[in-house]
Design an enzyme around this catalytic site. Sequence first.
Site, mmCIF file in Angstrom:
data_model
loop_
_atom_site.group_PDB
_atom_site.id
_atom_site.type_symbol
_atom_site.label_atom_id
_atom_site.label_comp_id
_atom_site.label_asym_id
_atom_site.label_seq_id
_atom_site.Cartn_x
_atom_site.Cartn_y
_atom_site.Cartn_z
ATOM 1 N N ASN A 193 1.510 -8.417 -5.612
ATOM 2 C CA ASN A 193 1.428 -7.594 -6.805
ATOM 3 C C ASN A 193 2.522 -7.966 -7.827
ATOM 4 O O ASN A 193 3.710 -7.937 -7.502
ATOM 5 C CB ASN A 193 1.578 -6.128 -6.398
ATOM 6 C CG ASN A 193 1.397 -5.194 -7.567
ATOM 7 O OD1 ASN A 193 0.861 -5.578 -8.589
ATOM 8 N ND2 ASN A 193 1.849 -3.967 -7.423
ATOM 9 N N PRO A 194 2.135 -8.292 -9.075
ATOM 10 C CA PRO A 194 3.121 -8.653 -10.098
ATOM 11 C C PRO A 194 3.660 -7.464 -10.883
ATOM 12 O O PRO A 194 4.518 -7.636 -11.753
ATOM 13 C CB PRO A 194 2.324 -9.565 -11.032
ATOM 14 C CG PRO A 194 0.931 -9.001 -10.980
ATOM 15 C CD PRO A 194 0.750 -8.509 -9.559
ATOM 16 N N LEU A 195 3.154 -6.261 -10.618
ATOM 17 C CA LEU A 195 3.496 -5.122 -11.472
ATOM 18 C C LEU A 195 4.971 -4.752 -11.407
ATOM 19 O O LEU A 195 5.567 -4.393 -12.429
ATOM 20 C CB LEU A 195 2.630 -3.912 -11.106
ATOM 21 C CG LEU A 195 1.179 -3.975 -11.588
ATOM 22 C CD1 LEU A 195 0.392 -2.786 -11.064
ATOM 23 C CD2 LEU A 195 1.115 -4.008 -13.109
ATOM 24 N N GLU A 196 5.579 -4.808 -10.218
ATOM 25 C CA GLU A 196 6.995 -4.453 -10.126
ATOM 26 C C GLU A 196 7.840 -5.363 -11.011
ATOM 27 O O GLU A 196 8.751 -4.893 -11.700
ATOM 28 C CB GLU A 196 7.469 -4.532 -8.674
ATOM 29 C CG GLU A 196 7.017 -3.373 -7.807
ATOM 30 C CD GLU A 196 7.642 -3.409 -6.419
ATOM 31 O OE1 GLU A 196 7.810 -2.341 -5.821
ATOM 32 O OE2 GLU A 196 7.963 -4.521 -5.944
ATOM 33 N N ARG A 237 8.835 -12.401 1.773
ATOM 34 C CA ARG A 237 7.986 -11.238 2.062
ATOM 35 C C ARG A 237 8.333 -10.622 3.403
ATOM 36 O O ARG A 237 8.255 -9.415 3.579
ATOM 37 C CB ARG A 237 6.514 -11.683 2.045
ATOM 38 C CG ARG A 237 5.514 -10.584 2.386
ATOM 39 C CD ARG A 237 5.528 -9.478 1.354
ATOM 40 N NE ARG A 237 4.538 -8.465 1.661
ATOM 41 C CZ ARG A 237 4.678 -7.519 2.576
ATOM 42 N NH1 ARG A 237 5.794 -7.464 3.296
ATOM 43 N NH2 ARG A 237 3.729 -6.622 2.797
ATOM 44 N N GLY A 282 13.548 -2.967 1.059
ATOM 45 C CA GLY A 282 13.671 -1.866 0.110
ATOM 46 C C GLY A 282 14.637 -2.103 -1.039
ATOM 47 O O GLY A 282 15.049 -1.150 -1.700
ATOM 48 N N GLU A 283 15.012 -3.370 -1.305
ATOM 49 C CA GLU A 283 15.948 -3.646 -2.389
ATOM 50 C C GLU A 283 15.353 -4.553 -3.458
ATOM 51 O O GLU A 283 16.092 -5.229 -4.182
ATOM 52 C CB GLU A 283 17.233 -4.266 -1.828
ATOM 53 C CG GLU A 283 18.053 -3.290 -0.999
ATOM 54 C CD GLU A 283 19.461 -3.807 -0.752
ATOM 55 O OE1 GLU A 283 20.418 -3.105 -1.147
ATOM 56 O OE2 GLU A 283 19.609 -4.913 -0.188
ATOM 57 N N GLU A 293 0.834 -1.208 0.000
ATOM 58 C CA GLU A 293 0.000 0.000 0.000
ATOM 59 C C GLU A 293 0.869 1.258 0.000
ATOM 60 O O GLU A 293 0.536 2.256 -0.641
ATOM 61 C CB GLU A 293 -0.930 0.007 1.213
ATOM 62 C CG GLU A 293 -2.005 -1.063 1.186
ATOM 63 C CD GLU A 293 -1.507 -2.398 1.714
ATOM 64 O OE1 GLU A 293 -0.310 -2.501 2.063
ATOM 65 O OE2 GLU A 293 -2.315 -3.347 1.769
#
Length: 438
Positions: free
Chosen positions: A337-340, A271, A312-313, A68
């Site tokens: 989420n697969p977008l990254e 995760r 954050g990496e 989020e």
Amino acid sequence: MKSGLARAALLGYRVAGIGAYPFVTPYLAYRALKGKEDRQRRLERLGYPSRARPHGPLIWVHAASVGETNAVIPLIRELVRRNIHVLLTTGTVTSASLVQSRLGDEVIHQYVPLDVKFPIKRFIAYWHPDAAITAESEIWPTTLAELTRRNIPQIRVNARLSDRSYDRWQNNPAIAELLFGKLSLVIARSDVDAERFRDLGAWPVIISGNLKGDTDPPPYDPQVLERYRSQVGDRKTWAAICTFDGEEAAAAFVHRALKPRNHQLTIIVPRHPERGDEIETMLKQKGLVVARRSRGDVITPETDIFLGDTIGEMGLYLRMTEISFVGRSLTEDGGQNPLESAMVGCAVLSGPNVQNFRETYQQIIRKGGARMVRDVEMLAKAVHYLMTNDIARRKMIDCGHEAVQDMRGALSTTVKALEPYINPLTVTARLRPASAGA
């Protein structure tokens, strides 16, 4: 009658919270010992501020966790560009670290107060936000009630409701109507989510698309990436990211099955990085050689698994490969989420359990940028196929890029919907700039 029972149930919830309040402090101390709370800042969870409130308009933005938080970063930067102060709250240590690395001093970060009367009242009275924007699916009754009592607009952006949450609320329609009816505006990310919010009593509801489609690719340090690429050399790679319990073992199975043919490096990014010790122990028990990012280990030709146990990496890990299995989809439910992965340039693989990202996966799969696998054996076959078929892998990567481009535009729709709330604040901020004093 149903309305009366619903009000009684919500009153009972608030009274129970007040009754539990004396036990909250030792509970937070216990969580801090476990590393689940920031020991130095746990009083923020009781509504005590650790920063001064700046002069001028301020919007409270809440993002529950890492996903989020990443989604609302472009919106936050748009608010800051309009001279509006942003108070950003998150609920996890991981997301707090992400805020520091991605936003720094652009926002004021605090841990979100518990949904109990005294912490929430204390928090709102001190920060006195002009509006509250939430990017998550949970509903917090006490927070909703306290904001409503002070006539502070409550807006939900990138809004979604999982199948499980929707079914639960449908079983309690009177309570749902009382709570969802307090929202001033819902900006849903899909037609299905919009219809669900309307069914439960929210109004008005508009559709924006997924804000995550308008985020930038995850950042990375080019020097660190180049160092690891030189260590990997010409070995083939694949990554299992955002993994949950059981999926690291699945990645180990895939690695052992393919190693005789490919001598590949497997990258595992859990995760929850704090599970690093547990995961390393499991992998070593299977006879695998592990290098950990958190220790700065060197990847050697003998390394089987590169364990990305840092915060954050993700941009680094994804750029070390062109094949990304996205977790919480094989041994867990909900998906991630697969977008990254698609943004950075990876062919995307996923298990079948992606209920929380159903529309996103549908769009990427429709374009040809992602494939579903039903079990670990099918995952192994898919990874091997993509490793050994350059044309198919490049085609999936290109299709993933195209799908991401098609999904852009949610940010402009969201900002336009928010204009009745943020335009007056922008005018006030520019008439009375923050430098004028406290």
